[in-house]
Write a protein that holds these residues in place. Structure first.
Motif, short mmCIF file in Angstrom:
data_model
loop_
_atom_site.label_atom_id
_atom_site.label_comp_id
_atom_site.label_asym_id
_atom_site.label_seq_id
_atom_site.Cartn_x
_atom_site.Cartn_y
_atom_site.Cartn_z
N GLU A 197 -24.19 -0.06 57.87
CA GLU A 197 -22.97 -0.52 57.21
C GLU A 197 -22.48 0.48 56.17
OE1 GLU A 197 -21.36 -4.51 54.81
OE2 GLU A 197 -23.46 -4.36 55.45
N GLU A 198 -23.41 1.13 55.49
CA GLU A 198 -23.05 2.13 54.48
C GLU A 198 -22.18 3.23 55.06
OE1 GLU A 198 -22.53 4.11 51.14
OE2 GLU A 198 -23.81 2.33 51.09
N TYR A 199 -22.45 3.62 56.31
CA TYR A 199 -21.73 4.73 56.93
C TYR A 199 -20.78 4.26 58.02
CZ TYR A 199 -24.85 7.64 54.23
OH TYR A 199 -25.51 8.23 53.19
N ALA A 200 -20.19 3.08 57.80
CA ALA A 200 -19.25 2.52 58.78
C ALA A 200 -18.02 3.41 58.96
CB ALA A 200 -18.83 1.12 58.36
N ILE A 201 -17.58 4.08 57.91
CA ILE A 201 -16.43 4.99 58.02
C ILE A 201 -16.76 6.12 58.98
CG2 ILE A 201 -15.01 6.68 56.78
CD1 ILE A 201 -15.30 4.86 54.29
N GLU A 202 -17.93 6.73 58.77
CA GLU A 202 -18.34 7.83 59.64
C GLU A 202 -18.51 7.37 61.08
OE1 GLU A 202 -19.37 9.06 55.46
OE2 GLU A 202 -19.38 7.20 56.61
N CYS A 203 -19.02 6.14 61.27
CA CYS A 203 -19.19 5.60 62.63
C CYS A 203 -17.84 5.48 63.33
CB CYS A 203 -19.88 4.24 62.58
SG CYS A 203 -21.63 4.31 62.08
N THR A 226 -10.56 -0.31 69.86
CA THR A 226 -9.74 0.80 70.34
C THR A 226 -9.69 1.91 69.29
OG1 THR A 226 -7.69 -0.04 69.39
CG2 THR A 226 -8.27 -0.81 71.62
N ASN A 227 -9.34 3.11 69.74
CA ASN A 227 -9.26 4.22 68.80
C ASN A 227 -8.18 4.00 67.75
OD1 ASN A 227 -11.32 5.34 70.23
ND2 ASN A 227 -10.29 7.26 70.71
N GLU A 228 -7.13 3.28 68.11
CA GLU A 228 -6.09 2.96 67.13
C GLU A 228 -6.64 2.05 66.03
OE1 GLU A 228 -4.54 4.66 70.60
OE2 GLU A 228 -5.71 2.80 70.47
N ILE A 229 -7.38 1.03 66.44
CA ILE A 229 -8.00 0.13 65.47
C ILE A 229 -8.96 0.91 64.57
CG2 ILE A 229 -9.70 -1.74 65.24
CD1 ILE A 229 -7.02 -2.87 65.87
N ASN A 230 -9.77 1.77 65.17
CA ASN A 230 -10.76 2.52 64.38
C ASN A 230 -10.12 3.54 63.46
OD1 ASN A 230 -13.80 2.01 64.87
ND2 ASN A 230 -12.88 1.72 66.89
N ARG A 231 -9.00 4.09 63.85
CA ARG A 231 -8.28 4.99 62.94
C ARG A 231 -7.88 4.23 61.67
NH1 ARG A 231 -6.95 8.10 67.61
NH2 ARG A 231 -6.89 10.32 67.05
N MET A 232 -7.28 3.08 61.87
CA MET A 232 -6.84 2.30 60.70
C MET A 232 -8.02 1.76 59.91
SD MET A 232 -3.40 0.43 62.11
CE MET A 232 -4.07 -0.13 63.67
N LEU A 233 -9.10 1.43 60.61
CA LEU A 233 -10.31 0.97 59.93
C LEU A 233 -10.88 2.04 59.01
CD1 LEU A 233 -12.51 -1.00 62.51
CD2 LEU A 233 -11.74 -1.80 60.28
N SER A 234 -10.91 3.28 59.49
CA SER A 234 -11.55 4.35 58.71
C SER A 234 -10.85 4.54 57.37
CB SER A 234 -11.57 5.67 59.50
OG SER A 234 -10.25 6.13 59.76
N VAL A 235 -9.52 4.55 57.39
CA VAL A 235 -8.77 4.70 56.13
C VAL A 235 -8.86 3.41 55.31
CG1 VAL A 235 -6.51 5.13 55.11
CG2 VAL A 235 -7.21 6.38 57.14
N GLY A 236 -8.76 2.26 55.98
CA GLY A 236 -8.85 0.99 55.27
C GLY A 236 -10.18 0.82 54.55
N MET A 237 -11.27 1.19 55.23
CA MET A 237 -12.59 1.09 54.60
C MET A 237 -12.73 2.07 53.45
SD MET A 237 -15.28 0.34 57.74
CE MET A 237 -14.76 1.69 58.80
N MET A 238 -12.13 3.26 53.59
CA MET A 238 -12.17 4.24 52.50
C MET A 238 -11.47 3.69 51.27
SD MET A 238 -13.28 7.30 51.68
CE MET A 238 -13.42 8.42 53.09
N ILE A 239 -10.32 3.06 51.47
CA ILE A 239 -9.58 2.47 50.34
C ILE A 239 -10.38 1.35 49.69
CG2 ILE A 239 -7.52 1.12 49.75
CD1 ILE A 239 -6.03 2.76 51.95
N LYS A 240 -11.03 0.50 50.51
CA LYS A 240 -11.85 -0.59 49.97
C LYS A 240 -13.03 -0.05 49.17
CE LYS A 240 -10.67 -4.14 53.37
NZ LYS A 240 -11.11 -4.93 54.54
N LYS A 241 -13.65 1.03 49.68
CA LYS A 241 -14.76 1.63 48.93
C LYS A 241 -14.28 2.16 47.59
CE LYS A 241 -18.33 2.98 52.28
NZ LYS A 241 -19.58 2.98 51.53
N ALA A 242 -13.08 2.71 47.58
CA ALA A 242 -12.51 3.22 46.32
C ALA A 242 -12.26 2.08 45.35
CB ALA A 242 -11.22 3.97 46.61
N MET A 243 -11.76 0.96 45.86
CA MET A 243 -11.47 -0.19 45.00
C MET A 243 -12.74 -0.80 44.42
SD MET A 243 -8.39 -1.91 47.24
CE MET A 243 -8.17 -3.33 46.19
#
Length: 600
Positions: A355-361, A410-427
C-alpha cells in the motif's frame, strides 16, 4: 537487514527526494538463489510452454490447466505463500521474478498464473482468518486447487463498489445466500474456489466471501468468452443463484470488501508489470533473429537503420521497465521487512508494504503495459507481411499484450489514480509537495543562473535533467491545484497529462540510477550500453514531458502566468549538451544484432 529509517524514500517521495544509486536495487543485484529460481522458471517455460505456442491459440483450456498444475508441483504457485501454508515463503523480489519469467511465452498462462497467485490467493493470505488460511491456502499454493476472483459485473467495472450482487443472511444466522452475476472471470472454467464480492443489505461498501465451486449450490457458468487474445485463458461469466455460503467464509470484516479489492489490485498492478517484462524480451529475441535471417536487397534487414532503430528502442524500453519494476519491488520488500521487525504480522506487513508504494504500482502498470504493446507492434513491423500472419509468433503476442492495458484497472484510471494518490499523500503530510512547489514558483520569478554546470561525472547532466523534470511536474500540478483545489478531479485530461509527466520521471530516473550504479560497480566502458539506454530513454521522456506540460499549461493558465510557465518549461526541458540519439541507438542496436538476442 535495512531498517525503515535507512535512506528510505517512501511511496511517492521519489518526486521530491533524490535517490542514491547505491541504495536502489537492480536486476544485477539478484542473489544466487534468485538467479537459480529465475533459471528454473525459464527452463520450465522453454520446455513446457514455448514449444506449444500455437496450441495456446486453439483455445486449449485444458493445456493451460495442465501447465498450471505442473507449475504448482514445482512450487511456482506458492512462491509468495508463507511456509506454514505449504508455500516457499520467498521475498517479494523473488515473487516478481517468478511472475516475470513464467509470463513471457503466452498471455494465456500469464493470465492464469496472475489470476491464481495474485487476486485468487492473496486476499485469503492477507485477509483470511487462521482457519481460512489453513483450509484453503495449502491447496492453492500447491496447485491442487485453483482460484478465481469475482469482482466485475455488467454494471460495475472501474467503479468496483457499485456491484449489485447481494448477500442475504439466513434466518438461523449460519449462512449467507449470494445472488448475482459476475463477468470476465479468469480461470472460471477450471477453478475450485471463488473470491466473491457482494453487498449485505444497504451497506455502503461490498463484502468479500470465499465460495467453493459447487455447481449443485446455485452456481452456473456462461460459455467461454470469445476474446481478441489470451485464447487459452478460461474467461466466463459466473452466476450465483441463492448460493449458500457459511458465515465463517466471510473474508475480512463486513463492508471491508472494497478495501480488499483495492489492496489486491495494488499487488496485481506491479505483478502485471512484471508479467510484461519477459514478454518484451522474447519478442525482441524473435524479432532480431528474424531480422538477421531475413535478406532483402541482397542484405540482412538487420543492417538497415530503420530496423536497427526499432530494435534499439524496443531493448531500451525493456531495460527501463526492468529497472523501475525491480526498484519498486525491493522498496516494497524492504518496507515489509521493516514492519515485520517492528512487530507487525505477515498479513499487516505485506498489506502496508504494498500500500505504501501504490503510486509506483500504478505507474508501472501503465507504462510497462504500454511499452509491451509497442514492443509487439514493432515486432510485427519488423516481420513485415509475415508479422500479420497468424502463422508467425508476433500476431498472437500483439493480441495477448492488448489486455494488459485494461487489467487491474484501465490505464486511464491508473493515470488519474497515480496523481490523485500523490495529492492525498501531500495532504496527509507524507510527501511534501507544497514546499518544493513554492520553491519552483520563486525560481520562475527570479533571475536564472547563467553559470555553466560541471558535467564531468558520468550521467551528471542526466541527473540534472531529472531534477528539472521534477520541477516541471511541481510547476504544472502545483499551479493546477492552486487554481482548481478539490475540483481538479473533474479535469481528467489535465490529470492524465500530469500523470504522464510523473510516470516518465519515475521510469527515466530508475534507468539512470541503474546505469549509474553499474558504472560505479564496474566502469564506464563495461556499463556503456546501460548508460546509452538510460540516456536514450531520458531524451524521449523529456520530449514527452515538454509536450504534456505545455498541453496542461495552456489549458488552465492565461496571460503573464502562462508566459512565465511556458518560459519555465523551456528552461526545464532544455539540455546544455544534447545527446547524439542516432549514435546511442546504433550502439544499442549493434549489441542486440551482434548477439542475436536481448542481451542486457
Amino acid at each position: 537487514m535495512e531498517t525503515i529509517e535507512k535512506q528510505e524514500i517512501r511511496g511517492g517521495q521519489f518526486l521530491v527526494k533524490e535517490a542514491n544509486a547505491k541504495d536502489i536495487f537492480t536486476p544485477e543485484d539478484f542473489t544466487e538463489e534468485q538467479k537459480m529460481m529465475r533459471d528454473s522458471v525459464k527452463e520450465f517455460v522453454d520446455r513446457e510452454i514455448w514449444p506449444n505456442k500455437e496450441e495456446f491459440e486453439k483455445k486449449n483450456y485444458k493445456l493451460t490447466e495442465e501447465i498450471m498444475r505442473k507449475a504448482g508441483e514445482l512450487g511456482f504457485l506458492g512462491v509468495a505463500v508463507p511456509e506454514e501454508y505449504e508455500g516457499l515463503g520467498m521475498d517479494f523480489v523473488s515473487t516478481m521474478l517468478v511472475c516475470d519469467y513464467i509470463s513471457g511465452a503466452t498471455g494465456s498462462v500469464a493470465t492464469a498464473f496472475g489470476a491464481h497467485t495474485g487476486i485468487g490467493t492473496l486476499p485469503i493470505t492477507l485477509y483470511g482468518t487462521e482457519e481460512q488460511k489453513k483450509k484453503y491456502i495449502p491447496k492453492l499454493a500447491t496447485g491442487e486447487w485453483f482460484g478465481a476472483y469475482c469482482l466485475t459485473e455488467p454494471g460495475a467495472g472501474s467503479d468496483a463498489n457499485s456491484g449489485k450482487t447481494k448477500a442475504v443472511l439466513s434466518n438461523d444466522g449460519k449462512h449467507y445466500h449470494i445472488s448475482g452475476q459476475k463477468m470476465w472471470i479468469s480461470n472460471a472454467g477450471f477453478c475450485d474456489l471463488f473470491i466473491v464480492f457482494a453487498r449485505i443489505k444497504d451497506d455502503k461498501y461490498i463484502t468479500g466471501f470465499i465460495i467453493e465451486k459447487d455447481l449443485e449450490n446455485g452456481i452456473s457458468l456462461g460459455d467461454e468468452e470469445k476474446k481478441l487474445g489470451i485464447h487459452s485463458s478460461s474467461t466466463r461469466q459466473v452466476f450465483f443463484d441463492n448460493t449458500k455460503v457459511p458465515v465463517e467464509n466471510m473474508l475480512g470484516e463486513r463492508g471491508g470488501g472494497f478495501k480488499i479489492a483495492m489492496n489486491a489490485l495494488n499487488v496485481g498492478r506491479i505483478k502485471l508489470a512484471a508479467a510484461c517484462l519477459d514478454a518484451q524480451r522474447r519478442v525482441i529475441d524473435t524479432a532480431v533473429k528474424y531480422a538477421n535471417d531475413r535478406v532483402q536487397f541482397k542484405t540482412s534487414i538487420a543492417s538497415f537503420g530503420a530496423i536497427r532503430e526499432k530494435l534499439a528502442q524496443m531493448a531500451t524500453r525493456a531495460f527501463v521497465d526492468e529497472s523501475a519494476s525491480y526498484r519498486a519491488a525491493k522498496n516494497i520488500e524492504d518496507r515489509i521487512n521493516a514492519r515485520k521487525e517492528a512487530g507487525a504480522s505477515h498479513q499487516e506487513a505485506e498489506l502496508k508494504g504494498v500500500e505504501e508504494y501504490a503510486i509506483e504500482c500504478s505507474i508501472l502498470k501503465v507504462i510497462v503495459s504500454e511499452h509491451c504493446q509497442i514492443c509487439t507492434d514493432e515486432g510485427i513491423q519488423i516481420f513485415g507481411g509475415m508479422g500479420f500472419s497468424a502463422d508467425a509468433p508476433m500476431e498472437s503476442a500483439w493480441r495477448d499484450a492488448r489486455i494488459s492495458r485494461i487489467y487491474e484497472g484501465t490505464n486511464e484510471i491508473n493515470r488519474m489514480l497515480s496523481v490523485g494518490m500523490m495529492i492525498k499523500k501531500a495532504m496527509k503530510g507524507h510527501v511534501d509537495l507544497l514546499g518544493p512547489a513554492n520553491e519552483v514558483k520563486e525560481e520562475l520569478t527570479g533571475i536564472p543562473s547563467f553559470e555553466t554546470p560541471d558535467y564531468s561525472a558520468p550521467l551528471s547532466e542526466e541527473k540534472a535533467m531529472i531534477k528539472k523534470m521534477k520541477k516541471t511536474f511541481l510547476m504544472v500540478a502545483g499551479s493546477a491545484m492552486q487554481k482548481y483545489g478539490q475540483e481538479i478531479e473533474n479535469h481528467q485530461e489535465l490529470l492524465m497529462a500530469s500523470a504522464d509527466i510523473l510516470m516518465e520521471i519515475y521510469m527515466a530516473e530508475s534507468a539512470i540510477l541503474r546505469a549509474q550504479k553499474n558504472v560505479e560497480k564496474t566502469n564506464e566502458e563495461e556499463a556503456k550500453y546501460q548508460v546509452a539506454m538510460a540516456q536514450l530513454y531520458l531524451y524521449y521522456a523529456v520530449e514527452k514531458v515538454n509536450e504534456k506540460a505545455k498541453k496542461g499549461i495552456i489549458s488552465f493558465a492565461e496571460g503573464d502566468e502562462q508566459k512565465m510557465m511556458l518560459m519555465g518549461l523551456k528552461r526545464y526541458t532544455k539540455y546544455d549538451n544534447y545527446p547524439n540519439i542516432i549514435a546511442l541507438q546504433e550502439l544499442v542496436a549493434k549489441k542486440v544484432v551482434d548477439e542475436n538476442t536481448y542481451p542486457f
